[in-house]
Design a protein around this motif. Structure first.
Motif, PDB file in Angstrom:
ATOM      1  N   LYS A 104      -9.831 -66.036 -10.585  1.00  0.00           N
ATOM      2  CA  LYS A 104     -10.142 -64.649 -10.281  1.00  0.00           C
ATOM      3  C   LYS A 104      -9.314 -64.235  -9.087  1.00  0.00           C
ATOM      4  O   LYS A 104      -8.958 -65.075  -8.276  1.00  0.00           O
ATOM      5  CB  LYS A 104     -11.634 -64.442 -10.059  1.00  0.00           C
ATOM      6  CG  LYS A 104     -12.232 -65.171  -8.877  1.00  0.00           C
ATOM      7  CD  LYS A 104     -13.704 -64.851  -8.743  1.00  0.00           C
ATOM      8  CE  LYS A 104     -14.208 -65.408  -7.434  1.00  0.00           C
ATOM      9  NZ  LYS A 104     -15.570 -65.154  -7.193  1.00  0.00           N
ATOM     10  N   PRO A 105      -8.938 -63.057  -8.932  1.00  0.00           N
ATOM     11  CA  PRO A 105      -9.221 -61.914  -9.796  1.00  0.00           C
ATOM     12  C   PRO A 105      -8.159 -61.712 -10.871  1.00  0.00           C
ATOM     13  O   PRO A 105      -8.302 -60.855 -11.718  1.00  0.00           O
ATOM     14  CB  PRO A 105      -9.213 -60.744  -8.830  1.00  0.00           C
ATOM     15  CG  PRO A 105      -8.195 -61.133  -7.801  1.00  0.00           C
ATOM     16  CD  PRO A 105      -8.307 -62.631  -7.679  1.00  0.00           C
ATOM     17  N   ASP A 106      -7.067 -62.513 -10.873  1.00  0.00           N
ATOM     18  CA  ASP A 106      -5.904 -62.191 -11.696  1.00  0.00           C
ATOM     19  C   ASP A 106      -5.823 -62.907 -13.043  1.00  0.00           C
ATOM     20  O   ASP A 106      -4.850 -62.747 -13.752  1.00  0.00           O
ATOM     21  CB  ASP A 106      -4.624 -62.494 -10.918  1.00  0.00           C
ATOM     22  CG  ASP A 106      -4.536 -61.680  -9.643  1.00  0.00           C
ATOM     23  OD1 ASP A 106      -5.034 -60.541  -9.630  1.00  0.00           O
ATOM     24  OD2 ASP A 106      -3.987 -62.190  -8.658  1.00  0.00           O
ATOM     25  N   ASN A 107      -6.801 -63.728 -13.398  1.00  0.00           N
ATOM     26  CA  ASN A 107      -6.757 -64.500 -14.649  1.00  0.00           C
ATOM     27  C   ASN A 107      -5.453 -65.280 -14.797  1.00  0.00           C
ATOM     28  O   ASN A 107      -4.802 -65.246 -15.828  1.00  0.00           O
ATOM     29  CB  ASN A 107      -6.976 -63.601 -15.874  1.00  0.00           C
ATOM     30  CG  ASN A 107      -8.421 -63.189 -16.010  1.00  0.00           C
ATOM     31  OD1 ASN A 107      -9.315 -63.900 -15.561  1.00  0.00           O
ATOM     32  ND2 ASN A 107      -8.657 -62.048 -16.611  1.00  0.00           N
ATOM     33  N   ILE A 108      -5.074 -65.983 -13.739  1.00  0.00           N
ATOM     34  CA  ILE A 108      -3.871 -66.816 -13.760  1.00  0.00           C
ATOM     35  C   ILE A 108      -4.119 -67.973 -14.720  1.00  0.00           C
ATOM     36  O   ILE A 108      -5.175 -68.604 -14.668  1.00  0.00           O
ATOM     37  CB  ILE A 108      -3.576 -67.357 -12.342  1.00  0.00           C
ATOM     38  CG1 ILE A 108      -3.364 -66.203 -11.365  1.00  0.00           C
ATOM     39  CG2 ILE A 108      -2.382 -68.297 -12.350  1.00  0.00           C
ATOM     40  CD1 ILE A 108      -3.389 -66.620  -9.913  1.00  0.00           C
TER      41      ILE A 108
END
Length: 126
Positions: free
Chosen positions: A99-103
């Motif tokens: 989170k928060p970027d869904n890497i």
């Protein structure tokens, strides 16, 4: 890979080199298994390190303690502690997410090894 070949019941070179498992054991298979057995036989039953290190009282040999943290295990332990107070059904297991970027999780592998290399370089400087 040797342990995996033992578990799978195949020749070591099948796991290591992808060779055909229907062939007879080669000299390389025998050497790999002998080396694996030597390592296993030398392992200390208390700490898992080689006996020739952990049972060596030579004053030139020093030991320092390092801490290896597994954040998934810490979260699982917290969960299990809370669960003792209530419902005990089902199997609890860790699941990683970002989170928060869904890497994508696989991108963390290279970062981990870069961090590990930096720590080792720092340790060698001590």
């Amino acid at each position: 890979m040797i342990r995996a070949s033992i578990t799978a019941g195949v020749r070591p070179t099948t796991m290591i080199l992808g060779e055909d498992n229907r062939k007879a054991w080669s000299h390389l298979d025998v050497l790999a298994m002998q080396a694996f057995q030597i390592i296993e036989d030398e392992r200390c039953g208390q700490c898992g390190l080689p006996r020739w290190l952990c049972k060596n009282d030579d004053p030139r040999l020093q030991v320092r303690i390092k801490v290896d943290s597994c954040y998934a295990k810490q979260e699982l332990d917290k969960f299990e502690e809370e669960r003792k107070k209530g419902d005990s059904g089902g199997l609890a297991y860790p699941e990683f997410y970002t989170k928060p970027d869904n890497i994508p999780l696989h991108e963390f592998r290279a970062l981990y090894y870069e961090q590990l290399a930096a720590e080792r370089a720092e340790d060698e400087g001590d």
